[in-house]
Design an enzyme around this catalytic site. Structure first.
Site, short mmCIF file in Angstrom:
data_model
loop_
_atom_site.label_atom_id
_atom_site.label_comp_id
_atom_site.label_asym_id
_atom_site.label_seq_id
_atom_site.Cartn_x
_atom_site.Cartn_y
_atom_site.Cartn_z
N SER A 10 -9.83 1.60 2.31
CA SER A 10 -8.92 2.38 1.50
C SER A 10 -7.80 1.57 0.85
O SER A 10 -7.18 2.06 -0.08
CB SER A 10 -8.29 3.47 2.37
OG SER A 10 -7.47 2.89 3.38
N SER A 33 -10.09 -0.75 6.56
CA SER A 33 -9.46 -0.61 5.23
C SER A 33 -8.70 -1.81 4.71
O SER A 33 -8.32 -1.82 3.55
CB SER A 33 -8.53 0.59 5.22
OG SER A 33 -9.29 1.75 5.03
N LYS A 87 0.86 -1.19 0.00
CA LYS A 87 0.00 0.00 0.00
C LYS A 87 0.89 1.23 0.00
O LYS A 87 1.87 1.30 0.76
CB LYS A 87 -0.90 -0.02 1.25
CG LYS A 87 -1.93 1.10 1.30
CD LYS A 87 -2.81 0.97 2.54
CE LYS A 87 -3.98 1.95 2.52
NZ LYS A 87 -4.91 1.75 3.64
N1 GLN Z 1 -13.37 3.72 5.57
C1 GLN Z 1 -12.88 4.19 6.82
C2 GLN Z 1 -12.52 5.65 6.72
O1 GLN Z 1 -12.76 6.21 5.71
C3 GLN Z 1 -11.70 3.40 7.26
C4 GLN Z 1 -10.45 3.77 6.55
C5 GLN Z 1 -9.28 2.99 7.00
O2 GLN Z 1 -9.41 1.96 7.66
N2 GLN Z 1 -8.12 3.50 6.68
O3 GLN Z 1 -12.02 6.23 7.62
#
Ligand code: GLN
Length: 503
Positions: free
Chosen positions: A167, A191, A81
């Protein structure tokens, strides 16, 4: 299965490279060929390090020929990532603010190059993994669809009009699209688990403190954890084994014993007590998701687990609590991107304040700005008590819900996402609808406990993957893998290949 597809198992690739049955170079080449063939469409990668990867693979092969013992992930192609620092590859966190611009193809121009590796990257390197490139993500890991990437749209290999989730969308696309065998993502509120669920892959959010955050570009530091995305549970366990453990560079890591995760996978679930919380099966859960999740829970029962209903009464406050605390933390963490220390600086500013305003104004995308503003607001004098402090208190209540539940059960089984992969663009104009996609992953993040998403079949209406979430107490990753392996072994549709990989 088409013989040209990259092998799925991290464990098998490493075993055959170590045994000399296949060269690291040929596996790396197969991975790079898959990226060249499919990633133009899939958008899983922000940068590809073809030469470096091949060089490294040849070095691994040479070392084997010389009789050296190779590392446990020898020759395994991995996507990282792009929120993870890599000393020899660019790092953008999906943001324009860490590049000097964006070219016509959506590639970063002169992106930031960190002077060091994240600890997890260094550990995979030492295990002889081969890094294929940096994978796409929502800007600074904020989002659930990968649509907040400043650079490219990522598409779901099962249906190109759908999101792969976010994400860590690009990491999931790399694995599900058969471009790499494994990937690292980061999970702050879901994410790793949510993109794994939406792409039919396995994703782990380790217990808070299990894996070092050093060199992970921070979003919300009291939540962030790095975790693997793979095709199968054994590979997930093998990757976690390498990245887990105390790190002097991250004071929040723990010296708590790292389990024997691979061995745990074969132990089964006989006698295990698994709780099913009613709160996770309420309105808003799609029928096709509920059906597969319930089938998987029944399979756990057939394999000897005892299933009981439990209550997690504060679940309904998780979304609001998370979006107060995570935004508060990000507003502080992202203050380091000021046009002075890293990446992009807007030209033509006269004063320091103008440097900040124009750099941040032009460098951050709309979702990141929304979160910085929300976070600054909930921390500001006069609102701190009403929002931030209160959210901290509710976080404690959510943690206690789990502590109470774990007095009578060993694990908790739930859906990961209320729906299968949703159409690209469908939630983009409605941040609240996007936030609600995280409803089942946020509670474990608030509690800091471990959770895994395991594919448990395809939805009967959409034909798209469904994930089962297994939540475990802190540092009980071994039990989590025990149950996950049973879910994998009993899941239907395991040999179905995503549409994008069929040609
Ligand atoms: N979808 C969640 C957010 O937008 C989690 C994102 C994540 O785990 N980095 O914060």
């Amino acid at each position: 299965m088409s013989p040209k597809l990259l092998p799925r198992s991290v464990v098998e690739i490493a075993a055959s490279v170590r045994g000399g049955e296949v060269s690291a170079e040929s596996i790396t080449q197969a991975s790079l060929d898959a990226v060249a063939a499919r990633d133009g469409q899939l958008g899983g990668f922000l940068s590809v390090a073809a030469d470096l990867a091949l060089q490294r693979a040849r070095d691994i092969d040479l070392r084997r020929e010389r009789g050296e013992t190779l590392g446990p992930l020898a020759g395994v192609p991995i996507a990282l990532k792009d929120a993870l620092c890599t000393k020899d590859q660019p790092t953008t966190s999906g943001s324009r603010i860490l590049a000097q611009g964006i070219d016509q193809q959506g590639r970063a121009i002169d992106p930031w190059r960190p002077p060091y590796d994240a600890t997890v990257v260094a550990r995979l390197r030492a295990a002889d993994a081969v890094f294929i490139g940096k994978s796409n993500l929502d800007e600074f890991a904020m989002g659930s669809s990968n649509e907040n990437s400043a650079f490219r749209l990522a598409r779901n290999p099962w249906n190109l009009d759908r999101t792969p989730g976010g994400s860590s969308g690009g990491s999931a696309v790399a694995v599900a699209g058969r471009m790499t065998a494994g990937a690292l993502g980061s999970d702050t509120g879901g994410s790793v688990r949510q993109p794994a669920a939406l792409t039919g892959t396995v994703g782990v959010k380790p217990s808070y403190g299990r894996v070092s955050r050093y060199g992970l570009i921070a979003f919300a530091s009291s939540f962030d954890q790095v975790g693997p995305i793979t095709h199968d549970v054994a590979s997930s366990a093998a990757m976690l084994q390498i990245i887990a453990g105390a790190d002097p560079a991250d004071g929040t890591t723990t010296h708590h014993r790292v389990g024997a995760y691979r061995e745990a996978c074969s132990r089964g679930v006989a006698g295990m007590r698994i709780g099913v919380p009613a709160e996770y099966f309420a309105d808003g859960l799609d029928d096709e998701v509920a059906a597969q999740v319930r089938r998987a829970i029944a399979a756990l029962e057939e394999n000897g687990a005892s299933i009981s209903n439990i209550e997690l009464p504060h679940t309904r406050h998780a979304v609001a609590t998370y979006y107060i605390l995570a935004t508060a933390e990000c507003s502080s963490n992202l203050s380091r991107f000021d046009g002075v220390r890293f990446g992009h600086r807007a030209h033509g500013s006269q004063t320091l304040r103008e440097v900040y305003e124009t750099t941040r104004g032009g460098g951050f995308g709309p979702e990141v700005k929304r979160r910085i503003m929300l976070g600054t607001y909930v921390l500001s004098a006069g609102y701190y008590d009403a929002y931030y402090r209160r959210a901290q208190q509710v976080r404690t209540l959510i943690r206690r819900d789990f502590e109470h539940a774990f007095q009578s059960v060993d694990l908790i089984a739930t859906p990961v996402s209320p729906t299968v992969a949703f159409p690209l663009g469908s939630k983009l104009d409605d941040p609240l609808a996007m936030y609600l996609a995280d409803v089942y992953t946020l509670p474990a993040s608030l509690a800091g406990i471990a959770a895994i998403s395991v594919p448990c079949g395809l939805g009967s209406a959409s034909g798209l993957p469904v994930g089962l979430q297994i939540i475990a107490p802190s540092f009980a990753e071994e039990q989590m893998f025990q149950a996950a392996q049973v879910v994998e072994d009993t899941a239907p549709d395991r040999e179905v290949i995503p549409q994008a990989c069929q040609s």
